[in-house]
Design an enzyme around this catalytic site. Structure first.
Site, PDB file in Angstrom:
ATOM      1  N   PRO A  92       0.843  -1.195   0.000  1.00 25.99           N
ATOM      2  CG  PRO A  92      -0.444  -1.380   1.946  1.00 25.99           C
ATOM      3  CD  PRO A  92       0.695  -2.011   1.203  1.00 25.99           C
ATOM      4  N   GLY A  96       3.791   3.872   5.381  1.00 24.13           N
ATOM      5  CA  GLY A  96       4.907   3.541   6.273  1.00 24.13           C
ATOM      6  C   GLY A  96       5.507   2.180   5.978  1.00 24.13           C
ATOM      7  N   GLY A  98       7.320   1.570   3.279  1.00 17.34           N
ATOM      8  CA  GLY A  98       8.505   1.727   2.441  1.00 17.34           C
ATOM      9  C   GLY A  98       8.249   1.654   0.949  1.00 17.34           C
ATOM     10  CB  SER A  99       5.231   2.029  -1.182  1.00 18.58           C
ATOM     11  OG  SER A  99       4.903   3.372  -0.936  1.00 18.58           O
ATOM     12  CB  SER A 100       8.705   6.207  -1.637  1.00 16.55           C
ATOM     13  OG  SER A 100       9.370   6.290  -0.413  1.00 16.55           O
ATOM     14  CB  ALA A 101      12.631   2.795  -0.048  1.00 15.58           C
ATOM     15  CG  ASP A 143      11.805   3.567   4.581  1.00 14.96           C
ATOM     16  OD1 ASP A 143      12.000   3.188   5.745  1.00 14.96           O
ATOM     17  OD2 ASP A 143      10.875   4.325   4.257  1.00 14.96           O
TER      18      ASP A 143
END
Ligand code: MEV
Length: 313
Positions: A92, A96, A98-101, A143
């Site tokens: 999701p 929190g 870590g999807s962006s990393a 992350d």
């Protein structure tokens, strides 16, 4: 090669979020229940396809700016011409986890796979760090480290991290509030409080140091298989995270609901202000009871993760 693949996991921070930005230790693990895959192939223009955007990379919305910058950097160093990047994710976004990393890890891996070039861990982390600076402002690097590996880690900013044996006989419930977390503003607001500390009634740095100490205590509890002691560190960490203003109402509600339903400890995980919370139980059955209570109290999704080395074999 005319196609490149890359993969990364979501991540969960067990202890140490926010304090890790200030050099304190943190414990995190790759959360393999959620993954992200990037597929890259040559195309007639630079394009990005993900669940909420399909179009030219150039015109991608602001939230995808870190991806755009990453691809520009990769392309500058290795000019392979226009590519189509397809992202498939069960992590999701902005929770929190870590999807962006993870998206930056998956894209960098896919890019090097397409080039058929080896990619060292240092190189990978450097690319991801750069992308994360755009997404998060002042990332500690945890992350990137957690989403790119297969093992739990004990992490300190700027230091080489070692795999960490998270071998404690317990279960962790992860619950999603469904509210977009705000890591960037939360990190910025803590930084502002640190800067203005001399004007505050309750100074901030002692709390950050205490959070670091709690991570050390959690590490010790884990190595001694002391589940209650680990839970106590989580509970105290949550009180400090709340004082740092990075919790929110639904996180607090879910944390209380988890404890009422029998969890030994509970706290937010990651950037906070939304996103996810975690709760610790002794058994899987207890974890299932906690999941039900969390769903009743507003969680939009829950997962159960057994801790211990067997999970990562
Ligand atoms: C975000 O997953 C963790 C934070 O500590 C920020 C960071 O370490 O970059 C809140």
């Amino acid at each position: 090669k005319n196609i490149g693949y890359g993969k990364a996991n979501g991540k969960i921070i067990l202890m140490g979020e926010h304090a890790v930005v200030y050099g304190e230790p943190a414990i995190a693990f790759p959360f393999s229940a959620t993954t992200i895959t990037a597929t890259i192939r040559p195309s007639d223009s630079f394009r990005l396809h993900c669940s909420y955007y399909k179009g030219s990379l150039e015109k991608a919305p602001f939230t995808l700016k870190s991806i755009k910058t990453l691809v520009q950097q990769l392309e500058k160093e290795y000019p392979i011409g226009p590519i189509l990047i397809e992202i498939d994710s069960t992590i999701p976004a902005e929770r929190g986890m870590g999807s962006s990393a993870a998206v930056a890890v998956a894209i960098t891996r896919a890019f090097f796979d397409l080039l058929d070039k080896p990619l060292s861990q240092e190189e990978l982390l450097a690319y991801v760090e750069h992308a994360e600076q755009i997404a998060h402002g002042n990332p500690s690097g945890i992350d990137a480290a957690a989403t790119s590996g297969n093992n739990p880690i004990y992490f300190r900013r700027g230091q080489p991290f070692t795999p960490f044996d998270l071998n404690v006989e317990a279960f962790l419930v992860v619950a999603d509030t469904g509210i977009k977390g705000q890591t960037r503003t939360a990190v910025k607001d803590v930084a502002y409080a640190v800067e203005m500390e001399h004007e505050l009634v309750e100074p901030v740095m002692p709390r950050i140091h205490r959070l670091g100490q709690l991570t050390r205590e959690a590490k010790e509890a884990i190595s001694q298989n002391q589940v209650q002691k680990l839970a106590d560190t989580m509970n105290e960490a949550q009180t400090h995270l709340k004082e740092l203003t990075v919790s929110n109402d639904l996180l607090d509600t879910l944390i209380h609901a988890a404890i009422d339903a029998g969890a030994l400890g509970a706290k937010l995980t990651g950037g906070g202000r939304g996103g996810c919370m975690i709760a610790l139980t002794n058994t899987k059955e207890e974890a299932q009871v906690v999941c039900k209570a969390l769903e009743k109290n507003g969680a939009v999704a829950t997962w159960i993760q057994g801790l211990g080395v067997h999970t990562y074999a």
